[in-house]
Write a protein that holds these residues in place. Structure first.
Motif, PDB file in Angstrom:
ATOM      1  N   MET A  66      29.260  38.359  39.244  1.00 35.42           N
ATOM      2  CA  MET A  66      30.512  37.904  38.675  1.00 35.42           C
ATOM      3  C   MET A  66      31.170  39.052  37.914  1.00 35.42           C
ATOM      4  O   MET A  66      30.529  39.728  37.127  1.00 35.42           O
ATOM      5  N   THR A  67      32.433  39.172  38.130  1.00 35.21           N
ATOM      6  CA  THR A  67      33.174  40.232  37.452  1.00 35.21           C
ATOM      7  C   THR A  67      33.623  39.751  36.076  1.00 35.21           C
ATOM      8  O   THR A  67      33.690  38.543  35.826  1.00 35.21           O
ATOM      9  N   PRO A  68      33.926  40.667  35.186  1.00 36.06           N
ATOM     10  CA  PRO A  68      34.433  40.252  33.869  1.00 36.06           C
ATOM     11  C   PRO A  68      35.728  39.444  33.972  1.00 36.06           C
ATOM     12  O   PRO A  68      35.977  38.547  33.175  1.00 36.06           O
ATOM     13  N   GLU A  69      36.549  39.761  34.968  1.00 36.87           N
ATOM     14  CA  GLU A  69      37.790  39.013  35.172  1.00 36.87           C
ATOM     15  C   GLU A  69      37.497  37.545  35.483  1.00 36.87           C
ATOM     16  O   GLU A  69      38.159  36.648  34.975  1.00 36.87           O
ATOM     17  N   THR A  70      36.490  37.295  36.290  1.00 40.25           N
ATOM     18  CA  THR A  70      36.107  35.930  36.640  1.00 40.25           C
ATOM     19  C   THR A  70      35.597  35.179  35.416  1.00 40.25           C
ATOM     20  O   THR A  70      35.917  34.007  35.225  1.00 40.25           O
ATOM     21  N   LEU A  71      34.813  35.845  34.602  1.00 41.08           N
ATOM     22  CA  LEU A  71      34.308  35.200  33.389  1.00 41.08           C
ATOM     23  C   LEU A  71      35.429  34.859  32.420  1.00 41.08           C
ATOM     24  O   LEU A  71      35.406  33.810  31.774  1.00 41.08           O
ATOM     25  N   ILE A  72      36.407  35.746  32.322  1.00 41.40           N
ATOM     26  CA  ILE A  72      37.544  35.471  31.440  1.00 41.40           C
ATOM     27  C   ILE A  72      38.291  34.240  31.922  1.00 41.40           C
ATOM     28  O   ILE A  72      38.647  33.364  31.131  1.00 41.40           O
ATOM     29  N   TYR A  73      38.517  34.137  33.239  1.00 40.52           N
ATOM     30  CA  TYR A  73      39.186  32.958  33.777  1.00 40.52           C
ATOM     31  C   TYR A  73      38.353  31.703  33.564  1.00 40.52           C
ATOM     32  O   TYR A  73      38.895  30.631  33.296  1.00 40.52           O
ATOM     33  N   ALA A  74      37.031  31.823  33.697  1.00 42.57           N
ATOM     34  CA  ALA A  74      36.160  30.661  33.550  1.00 42.57           C
ATOM     35  C   ALA A  74      36.207  30.097  32.142  1.00 42.57           C
ATOM     36  O   ALA A  74      36.039  28.895  31.949  1.00 42.57           O
ATOM     37  N   PHE A  75      36.430  30.927  31.143  1.00 42.53           N
ATOM     38  CA  PHE A  75      36.517  30.433  29.773  1.00 42.53           C
ATOM     39  C   PHE A  75      37.947  30.121  29.357  1.00 42.53           C
ATOM     40  O   PHE A  75      38.180  29.252  28.528  1.00 42.53           O
ATOM     41  N   THR A  76      38.915  30.825  29.935  1.00 41.17           N
ATOM     42  CA  THR A  76      40.304  30.642  29.533  1.00 41.17           C
ATOM     43  C   THR A  76      40.904  29.354  30.079  1.00 41.17           C
ATOM     44  O   THR A  76      41.598  28.639  29.351  1.00 41.17           O
ATOM     45  N   SER A  99      43.639  36.430  41.150  1.00 42.56           N
ATOM     46  CA  SER A  99      42.430  36.691  41.937  1.00 42.56           C
ATOM     47  C   SER A  99      42.806  36.958  43.393  1.00 42.56           C
ATOM     48  O   SER A  99      43.696  36.342  43.950  1.00 42.56           O
ATOM     49  N   ARG A 100      42.103  37.886  43.990  1.00 40.81           N
ATOM     50  CA  ARG A 100      42.367  38.273  45.372  1.00 40.81           C
ATOM     51  C   ARG A 100      41.365  37.573  46.284  1.00 40.81           C
ATOM     52  O   ARG A 100      40.196  37.439  45.934  1.00 40.81           O
ATOM     53  N   PRO A 101      41.807  37.132  47.471  1.00 37.55           N
ATOM     54  CA  PRO A 101      40.853  36.523  48.400  1.00 37.55           C
ATOM     55  C   PRO A 101      39.855  37.573  48.902  1.00 37.55           C
ATOM     56  O   PRO A 101      40.197  38.746  49.064  1.00 37.55           O
ATOM     57  N   ARG A 102      38.664  37.152  49.120  1.00 37.86           N
ATOM     58  CA  ARG A 102      37.632  38.073  49.596  1.00 37.86           C
ATOM     59  C   ARG A 102      37.636  38.092  51.120  1.00 37.86           C
ATOM     60  O   ARG A 102      37.738  37.060  51.762  1.00 37.86           O
ATOM     61  N   SER A 103      37.515  39.246  51.690  1.00 37.16           N
ATOM     62  CA  SER A 103      37.485  39.349  53.139  1.00 37.16           C
ATOM     63  C   SER A 103      36.029  39.368  53.617  1.00 37.16           C
ATOM     64  O   SER A 103      35.156  39.924  52.956  1.00 37.16           O
TER      65      SER A 103
END
Length: 100
Positions: free
Chosen positions: A1-11, A91-95
């Motif tokens: 998990m990236t820090p960006e994902t964690l920020i979204y998960a709490f925000t 967030s960008r879609p993963r290929s």
């Protein structure tokens, strides 16, 4: 998990609760104005939640105490989990890498 994902998960859950309470305050104020009343202040839902959190828990005689106390926490966690399924614009879609 990236820090960006964690920020979204709490925000998102915190923002969802905040905006929900603000919307509830605006709705109560608006519906009061429609009936020619002054209505409560917009911050009234925040006061209501604070008062509810300070109340004493009364467990019924025939209830299992730990289940009775755990159900509100489980339902709140389920509601907050639903907010995590809201897609964010950053967030960008993963290929998928194709194997050849």
């Amino acid at each position: 998990m990236t820090p960006e994902t964690l920020i979204y998960a709490f925000t998102f859950p915190v923002l969802g609760v905040f905006l929900g309470l603000v919307y509830k305050g605006i709705d109560r104020r608006f519906s009061a104005r429609l009936t020619s009343r002054i209505g409560p202040p917009i911050r009234q839902p925040f006061w209501d939640v604070g008062k509810l959190l300070l109340k004493e828990t009364v467990v019924p005689e025939n209830a299992v105490a730990w289940i009775f106390n755990a159900i509100p926490i489980v339902s709140f966690a389920a509601s907050m989990t639903l907010l995590l399924y809201i897609p964010s614009g950053c967030s960008r879609p993963r290929s998928r890498a194709t194997e050849t």
